[in-house]
Design a protein around this motif. Structure first.
Motif, PDB file in Angstrom:
ATOM      1  N   ASP A  66       0.736  -1.079  -0.130  1.00 48.62           N
ATOM      2  CA  ASP A  66       0.039   0.060  -0.014  1.00 48.62           C
ATOM      3  C   ASP A  66       0.936   1.310  -0.097  1.00 48.62           C
ATOM      4  N   VAL A  67       1.968   1.161   0.813  1.00 47.12           N
ATOM      5  CA  VAL A  67       2.946   2.341   0.967  1.00 47.12           C
ATOM      6  C   VAL A  67       3.576   2.522  -0.500  1.00 47.12           C
ATOM      7  N   LEU A  68       3.874   1.467  -1.136  1.00 48.21           N
ATOM      8  CA  LEU A  68       4.559   1.668  -2.288  1.00 48.21           C
ATOM      9  C   LEU A  68       3.601   2.073  -3.582  1.00 48.21           C
ATOM     10  N   LYS A  69       2.233   1.796  -3.482  1.00 48.11           N
ATOM     11  CA  LYS A  69       1.115   2.488  -4.416  1.00 48.11           C
ATOM     12  C   LYS A  69       1.276   3.815  -4.061  1.00 48.11           C
ATOM     13  N   ILE A  70       1.218   4.267  -2.955  1.00 47.42           N
ATOM     14  CA  ILE A  70       1.144   5.762  -2.612  1.00 47.42           C
ATOM     15  C   ILE A  70       2.316   6.515  -2.927  1.00 47.42           C
ATOM     16  N   GLN A  71       3.329   5.783  -2.934  1.00 54.38           N
ATOM     17  CA  GLN A  71       4.569   6.460  -3.380  1.00 54.38           C
ATOM     18  C   GLN A  71       4.774   6.490  -5.064  1.00 54.38           C
ATOM     19  N   TYR A  72       4.189   5.786  -5.527  1.00 53.31           N
ATOM     20  CA  TYR A  72       4.138   5.693  -7.076  1.00 53.31           C
ATOM     21  C   TYR A  72       3.131   6.424  -7.373  1.00 53.31           C
ATOM     22  N   SER A  73       1.868   6.775  -6.667  1.00 52.03           N
ATOM     23  CA  SER A  73       1.193   7.926  -7.111  1.00 52.03           C
ATOM     24  C   SER A  73       1.708   9.253  -6.691  1.00 52.03           C
ATOM     25  N   ILE A  74       2.572   9.457  -5.743  1.00 56.09           N
ATOM     26  CA  ILE A  74       3.230  10.684  -5.678  1.00 56.09           C
ATOM     27  C   ILE A  74       4.173  11.002  -6.600  1.00 56.09           C
ATOM     28  N   LEU A  75       4.963  10.006  -7.100  1.00 54.55           N
ATOM     29  CA  LEU A  75       5.927  10.088  -8.127  1.00 54.55           C
ATOM     30  C   LEU A  75       5.350  10.752  -9.369  1.00 54.55           C
ATOM     31  N   ASN A  76       4.032   9.821  -9.665  1.00 53.65           N
ATOM     32  CA  ASN A  76       3.400  10.256 -10.919  1.00 53.65           C
ATOM     33  C   ASN A  76       3.066  11.750 -10.966  1.00 53.65           C
ATOM     34  N   LYS A  77       2.495  12.289  -9.984  1.00 59.55           N
ATOM     35  CA  LYS A  77       2.196  13.676  -9.534  1.00 59.55           C
ATOM     36  C   LYS A  77       3.287  14.581  -9.792  1.00 59.55           C
ATOM     37  N   LYS A  78       4.545  14.199  -9.283  1.00 55.55           N
ATOM     38  CA  LYS A  78       5.900  14.923  -9.316  1.00 55.55           C
ATOM     39  C   LYS A  78       6.290  15.068 -11.016  1.00 55.55           C
ATOM     40  N   MET A  79       6.077  13.582 -11.595  1.00 56.72           N
ATOM     41  CA  MET A  79       6.454  13.641 -13.056  1.00 56.72           C
ATOM     42  C   MET A  79       5.640  14.714 -13.711  1.00 56.72           C
ATOM     43  N   ASP A  80       4.170  14.840 -13.292  1.00 53.15           N
ATOM     44  CA  ASP A  80       3.327  15.757 -14.023  1.00 53.15           C
ATOM     45  C   ASP A  80       4.014  17.343 -14.068  1.00 53.15           C
ATOM     46  N   GLN A  81       4.709  17.497 -12.764  1.00 57.08           N
ATOM     47  CA  GLN A  81       5.051  18.971 -12.599  1.00 57.08           C
ATOM     48  C   GLN A  81       6.459  19.026 -13.467  1.00 57.08           C
ATOM     49  N   VAL A  82       7.307  17.933 -13.332  1.00 53.04           N
ATOM     50  CA  VAL A  82       8.528  17.854 -14.440  1.00 53.04           C
ATOM     51  C   VAL A  82       8.027  18.012 -15.864  1.00 53.04           C
ATOM     52  N   ASP A  83       6.868  17.331 -16.225  1.00 53.20           N
ATOM     53  CA  ASP A  83       6.565  17.265 -17.440  1.00 53.20           C
ATOM     54  C   ASP A  83       6.096  18.813 -18.003  1.00 53.20           C
TER      55      ASP A  83
END
Length: 325
Positions: A66-83
């Motif tokens: 569950d923690v890994l899923k949350i971290q992947y979700s946060i990572l994707n949000k950060k990648m949206d900002q980087v994009d």
């Protein structure tokens, strides 16, 4: 003494002794135990695959997942900002930097292209959350590729900027003789009357009338290619190679203040006005060459004269009068 049991044999009309009762009894017990064991094993396997029976390790692994899923979700949000940030940089690169330096923009499909061919993510397939992991990995790969392309583009822009700076410094952009030292602009670029033969011929430069010994300035950065009197008609003269296809010639000098191979900057004194060679009076004959062709020097005087001075010089230079050489 154990009891002896008999059974009635109706075919032979006689009682016969039962000898294998104990063996049958053990067989039934063994069959029951085997069935119970199989039932218990199946029940245990079913319980392991349900949430009714979770070991502490199972709970830890579930929580970690569950923690890994949350971290992947946060990572994707950060990648949206980087994009978004990379997109903004790419937009400025294509529509500002590359336009300014007159170079082709990088196509959008090249910047955001994926990775074709061999399946790069087959090792990540086959798991419960493979789709999440694969999609995130693909986004990281595409962003990394875009960053590499943008980095190379900025390296190219930096190189072009340095070349642009060198080009701007190399262009012959000032008058070779200062206005305060001029008697007059004796003759301009174009057809003029020859002072000796009086025949109309093409004058390939501009003549600046000034006293002998008046300083002559390099009109752009470059290297002195010639400083001699071997060219017919020019007397003592200097040729400066500026690069980017530009050369300038300074003729009829009284003396030099530069030598062949010397690097000079715009505004450096390279010699002095004279009347050597085929000359009617002290003056500087000045030429500008671009890619081997003579061009009108008047088009380059934007570095040290005002608009009013340029208009005045232009009127005089465009008059079809007599040249001084």
């Amino acid at each position: 003494m154990s009891k002896v049991k008999y059974y009635y044999d109706s075919e032979n009309l006689a009682y016969r002794r039962i000898n294998n009762l104990k063996r049958r009894k053990f067989g039934m017990i063994a069959l029951f135990l085997l069935s119970a064991a199989l039932f218990g094993l199946l029940s245990f396997i079913l319980l392991l695959n349900t949430s009714f029976l979770e070991t502490p390790k199972d709970k830890f692994l579930t929580r970690e997942l569950d923690v890994l899923k949350i971290q992947y979700s946060i990572l994707n949000k950060k990648m949206d900002q980087v994009d978004d940030v990379i997109g903004s940089i790419e937009d400025r690169d294509n529509n500002l930097y590359r336009v300014y330096f007159n170079t082709s923009p990088i196509p959008e499909e090249q910047r955001k292209a994926g990775f074709g061919g061999v399946n790069r993510y087959k090792e990540l397939a086959g798991f419960d959350n493979s789709e999440l992991v694969i999609n995130t990995t693909k986004r990281v790969d595409v962003l990394s590729k875009r960053l590499v392309i943008q980095s190379k583009s900025l390296d190219e822009i930096l190189k072009l900027a340095k070349e642009k700076s060198k080009l701007l410094a190399a262009i012959p952009a000032i008058q070779p003789v200062r206005n305060e030292n001029l008697r007059r602009v004796a003759s301009g670029f174009g057809y003029r009357s020859d002072p000796f033969t009086k025949i109309r011929k093409f004058h390939e430069g501009m003549d600046f009338s000034a006293k002998t010994g008046t300083p002559i300035f390099a009109t752009g950065d470059g290297v002195v290619a010639r400083a001699d009197n071997s060219a017919s008609g020019f007397g003592n003269h200097i040729v400066i190679r500026h690069g980017f296809g530009y050369e300038t010639l300074y003729g009829h000098l009284s003396k030099y203040k530069s030598r062949v191979g010397q690097r000079v900057n715009r505004g450096d004194i390279i010699g002095y006005v004279g009347s050597t060679g085929r000359s009617e009076a002290p003056h500087l004959h000045y030429e500008v060459h671009k890619n081997g062709e003579v061009v009108n020097p008047l088009n380059f005087y934007y570095g040290n004269i005002s608009a009013a001075e340029y208009v005045a010089i232009s009127k005089i230079a465009n008059q079809e009068n007599q040249s001084l050489d």
